[in-house]
Design an enzyme around this catalytic site. Structure first.
Site, PDB file in Angstrom:
ATOM      1  N   MET A   9       0.799  -1.225   0.000  1.00  9.66           N
ATOM      2  CA  MET A   9       0.000   0.000   0.000  1.00  9.66           C
ATOM      3  C   MET A   9       0.830   1.272   0.000  1.00  9.66           C
ATOM      4  O   MET A   9       0.286   2.356  -0.190  1.00  9.66           O
ATOM      5  CB  MET A   9      -0.948   0.006   1.193  1.00  9.66           C
ATOM      6  N   ASP A  31      -4.996 -11.472   8.266  1.00  8.89           N
ATOM      7  CA  ASP A  31      -3.746 -11.656   7.519  1.00  8.89           C
ATOM      8  C   ASP A  31      -2.596 -12.012   8.456  1.00  8.89           C
ATOM      9  O   ASP A  31      -1.497 -11.465   8.345  1.00  8.89           O
ATOM     10  CB  ASP A  31      -3.416 -10.403   6.715  1.00  8.89           C
TER      11      ASP A  31
END
Length: 338
Positions: free
Chosen positions: A67, A179
Site C-alpha cells: 500500500m 492476515d
C-alpha cells in the site's frame, strides 16, 4: 518471475526464486513462501527523507509494502521515533484504498496490548495519507525463518503463544486480523512478538468495506472459508492462519504450496494437511497444528484462549519431561555411587 523489492518498491524480473539483488537499489532480498525478505538494504534516493509531514520529520526509508512506503520518522513535539506508513500517490486517489487506510488506523488504534504494534495517529498532511505507528526495532518472523531454516519447537510455541494472547484480546474487541502470517509478526531484540499490519482487519461490530465474495489475505496462510469470501469470516480464520504460521515456523515450509495463488487456494480447500518427511516434529505439536488448521471451522479450535491452553500444556509437558529425565539421571548417579 516478477516480484517487488521490499525496500525500494520497484517491480523487478528475477531468475533465482530463492534470492536476488535488486537491480535498482542493490538490496539483497530472499524469497520465502512467495514473500520477499529484506536481508540487506541497498541505496535509494527518496525525496521524502528529510521532509516534514505534519508533526513528523522523516528520517530514513524502512521498506515498501503493497500500500505504500514505511519510514522511520520522529514525532518532533515528543522526540519519539515512529514507523510512518505513507500511502502511495496512486492508491491515495482511490477512495476504497483510502478508506482501508483509515480502517487500519481505527481497528489498530483501539487495540492497546503489548503484543500488538500500537497505532498513534492517522491523517493527511502535504497531500499524503499516513499512519504513525510504534517503531519495532527487530525482525519479522519471516526473516528469522528464512535465515535459520526453521525454529525449534519451544521457541516457535512461545512466539505463537504471544500472538495468540494478542489475538484473544483483539477478538474480545470484535476485531479480526485476516492476515496473520510470519511477515506480520515482528520480533523485538528482547524476544517480544508483536502483530503488525491491520490493513485488512475486520470489525465484527461495524460495517466493513470488503464486498461480499472478495478474497483478501495471503493464500499460504489463508483459512478455507476466507479463500471463498473474506467479508464473512470471524475470529476462527485468524486461528487457522496462526496454525499455518506455526506450521511454517517448525517445518520451514508452508502447508500448501503452488506456482500461483489460485493453485494454492485450490489445494488448501481439498487436500489433507501433511507434514514433511524428514522433519522431526513432536506428536503434540502436530496435533495442535492440525486442530488449528481444521478445514471445517466448527471442528477447529474455537478461540485463541484454547490455543493458549494447548500451548501451555505442551510447554508444561516439556518441562515435566525434562524434570523427569533429570530425576532419573540423579537416581542413576546415586545408584552408581553406592
Amino acid at each position: 518471475m516478477q516480484t517487488r523489492c521490499p525496500y525500494c518498491g520497484e517491480v523487478v524480473k528475477v531468475t533465482n526464486t530463492e534470492a536476488f539483488v535488486c537491480p535498482v537499489c542493490g538490496s539483497h532480498v530472499g524469497v520465502s513462501a512467495g514473500t520477499t525478505v529484506l536481508m540487506r538494504t541497498g541505496v535509494v534516493q527518496d525525496t521524502m527523507v528529510g521532509a516534514k509531514l505534519g508533526a513528523y520529520r522523516v528520517k530514513r526509508l524502512l521498506g515498501c509494502g503493497g500500500m505504500g512506503k514505511i519510514y522511520l520518522a520522529e514525532h518532533e513535539p515528543t522526540e519519539r521515533e515512529v514507523a510512518l506508513k505513507i500511502l502511495s500517490d496512486e492508491l491515495s486517489e482511490k477512495e476504497h484504498f483510502v478508506e482501508r487506510v483509515l480502517q487500519e488506523a481505527r481497528a489498530a488504534a483501539r487495540l492497546l496490548h503489548p503484543n500488538i504494534v500500537a497505532v498513534f495517529e492517522a491523517g493527511k498532511a502535504n497531500d499524503h495519507y499516513f499512519i504513525a505507528m510504534e517503531y519495532v526495532d527487530g525482525k519479522a518472523l519471516s526473516q528469522v525463518i528464512f535465515e535459520r531454516g526453521r525454529l525449534q519447537e519451544e521457541e516457535a510455541l512461545r512466539i505463537i503463544r504471544q500472538v495468540a494472547s494478542a489475538l484473544a484480546y483483539a477478538h474480545r474487541q470484535n476485531v479480526v486480523h485476516r492476515d496473520i502470517k510470519p511477515a506480520n509478526i515482528l520480533l523485538t531484540r528482547d524476544g517480544v512478538a508483536k502483530i503488525a499490519d491491520m490493513g485488512i482487519a475486520k470489525r465484527l461490530d461495524a460495517p466493513g468495506v470488503t464486498m461480499p465474495g472478495t478474497v483478501m489475505g495471503t493464500p499460504y496462510y489463508m483459512a478455507p472459508e476466507q479463500a471463498t469470501d473474506s467479508s464473512s469470516v470471524d475470529h476462527r480464520a485468524d486461528i487457522y492462519s496462526l496454525g499455518a504460521t506455526l506450521y511454517h515456523a517448525v517445518t520451514g515450509t508452508v502447508p500448501f504450496d503452488g506456482a500461483t495463488a489460485p493453485e494454492v487456494l485450490a489445494k488448501l480447500q481439498v487436500q489433507p494437511l501433511n507434514f514433511p518427511k524428514g522433519v522431526r516434529i513432536s506428536p503434540q505439536v502436530k496435533r495442535l497444528i492440525s486442530r488449528m488448521m481444521e478445514k471445517d471451522v466448527k471442528k477447529r479450535l474455537q478461540t485463541a484462549e484454547e490455543v493458549i491452553a494447548e500451548v501451555d500444556a505442551i510447554l508444561g509437558g516439556g518441562k515435566a519431561a525434562a524434570q523427569h529425565r533429570s530425576v532419573g539421571f540423579w537416581i542413576a548417579v546415586a545408584v552408581a555411587a553406592v
